[in-house]
Each structure stands twice: as structure tokens, then as C-alpha cells.
Design a protein around this motif. Structure first.
Motif, PDB file in Angstrom:
ATOM      1  N   UNK A  15       0.803  -1.222   0.000  1.00  0.00           N
ATOM      2  CA  UNK A  15       0.000   0.000   0.000  1.00  0.00           C
ATOM      3  C   UNK A  15       0.838   1.276   0.000  1.00  0.00           C
ATOM      4  N   UNK A  16       1.863   1.346   0.873  1.00  0.00           N
ATOM      5  CA  UNK A  16       2.614   2.599   0.995  1.00  0.00           C
ATOM      6  C   UNK A  16       4.077   2.501   0.579  1.00  0.00           C
ATOM      7  N   UNK A  17       4.607   1.273   0.390  1.00  0.00           N
ATOM      8  CA  UNK A  17       5.985   1.122  -0.032  1.00  0.00           C
ATOM      9  C   UNK A  17       6.993   1.067   1.100  1.00  0.00           C
ATOM     10  N   UNK A  18       6.533   1.070   2.351  1.00  0.00           N
ATOM     11  CA  UNK A  18       7.427   0.998   3.503  1.00  0.00           C
ATOM     12  C   UNK A  18       8.154  -0.343   3.492  1.00  0.00           C
ATOM     13  N   UNK A  19       9.458  -0.334   3.664  1.00  0.00           N
ATOM     14  CA  UNK A  19      10.245  -1.555   3.618  1.00  0.00           C
ATOM     15  C   UNK A  19      10.687  -2.013   4.988  1.00  0.00           C
ATOM     16  N   UNK A  20      10.701  -3.341   5.187  1.00  0.00           N
ATOM     17  CA  UNK A  20      11.142  -3.915   6.448  1.00  0.00           C
ATOM     18  C   UNK A  20      11.985  -5.155   6.183  1.00  0.00           C
ATOM     19  N   UNK A  21      12.770  -5.548   7.186  1.00  0.00           N
ATOM     20  CA  UNK A  21      13.482  -6.822   7.174  1.00  0.00           C
ATOM     21  C   UNK A  21      13.048  -7.528   8.448  1.00  0.00           C
ATOM     22  N   UNK A  22      12.536  -8.740   8.314  1.00  0.00           N
ATOM     23  CA  UNK A  22      11.966  -9.457   9.438  1.00  0.00           C
ATOM     24  C   UNK A  22      12.067 -10.962   9.218  1.00  0.00           C
ATOM     25  N   UNK A  23      11.817 -11.745  10.237  1.00  0.00           N
ATOM     26  CA  UNK A  23      11.793 -13.196  10.074  1.00  0.00           C
ATOM     27  C   UNK A  23      10.392 -13.706   9.762  1.00  0.00           C
ATOM     28  N   UNK A  24       9.365 -12.895  10.045  1.00  0.00           N
ATOM     29  CA  UNK A  24       7.998 -13.258   9.676  1.00  0.00           C
ATOM     30  C   UNK A  24       7.208 -11.988   9.378  1.00  0.00           C
ATOM     31  N   UNK A  31       3.423   1.759   9.263  1.00  0.00           N
ATOM     32  CA  UNK A  31       3.226   3.120   8.762  1.00  0.00           C
ATOM     33  C   UNK A  31       1.775   3.397   8.372  1.00  0.00           C
ATOM     34  N   UNK A  32       1.161   2.472   7.605  1.00  0.00           N
ATOM     35  CA  UNK A  32      -0.181   2.758   7.069  1.00  0.00           C
ATOM     36  C   UNK A  32      -1.234   1.747   7.506  1.00  0.00           C
ATOM     37  N   UNK A  33      -0.836   0.720   8.266  1.00  0.00           N
ATOM     38  CA  UNK A  33      -1.721  -0.344   8.739  1.00  0.00           C
ATOM     39  C   UNK A  33      -2.227  -1.238   7.612  1.00  0.00           C
ATOM     40  N   UNK A  34      -1.595  -1.183   6.434  1.00  0.00           N
ATOM     41  CA  UNK A  34      -1.937  -2.090   5.347  1.00  0.00           C
ATOM     42  C   UNK A  34      -1.548  -3.516   5.712  1.00  0.00           C
TER      43      UNK A  34
END
Length: 64
Positions: A15-24, A31-34
Motif C-alpha cells: 500500500x505505501x511502499x514501507x520496507x522492512x526486514x523481518x523473520x515473519x 506506517x499505514x496499517x496495510x
């Protein structure tokens, strides 16, 4: 046991393009609750642009 269990994932909010690195994947984007996640496009040479755009070093003549 899954092959990728415990491996880090790089995800981008659809939805907003926010990037993350996570294990799940989280339930919602912070950021946007998408709630939809995509994997970013693989760009193996994107880091070379900064290298290519550097100014050339000045030539140095050696005495001898």
C-alpha cells in the motif's frame, strides 16, 4: 521444518511502499496499517550507480 525458517525476509508494504526486514511478516504495516506485503524487486547492480558517478581521480605523474 521449513527450509527458510528463521531466515530474514525483505518485504515492502503493497500500500505505501514501507520496507522492512523481518523473520515473519507482521499483521499490519507500522506506517499505514496495510496488510499486504510484496518482496522488493531484485536489483543486483543498483549500488553501482554511486560508484559509476564518482569523479575521476586526478592523474599523478611519478618522477623517475
Amino acid at each position: 521444518m521449513l527450509l527458510l525458517e528463521g531466515q530474514k525476509l525483505e518485504l515492502v508494504c503493497a500500500d505505501c511502499g514501507y520496507g522492512i526486514v523481518t523473520v515473519s511478516p507482521p499483521d499490519a504495516c507500522p506506517m499505514c496499517r496495510g496488510s499486504s506485503w510484496d518482496m522488493p524487486a531484485w536489483r543486483p547492480f543498483s549500488g553501482l550507480a554511486a560508484f559509476r558517478d564518482r569523479p575521476e581521480p586526478d592523474a599523478v605523474e611519478l618522477e623517475g
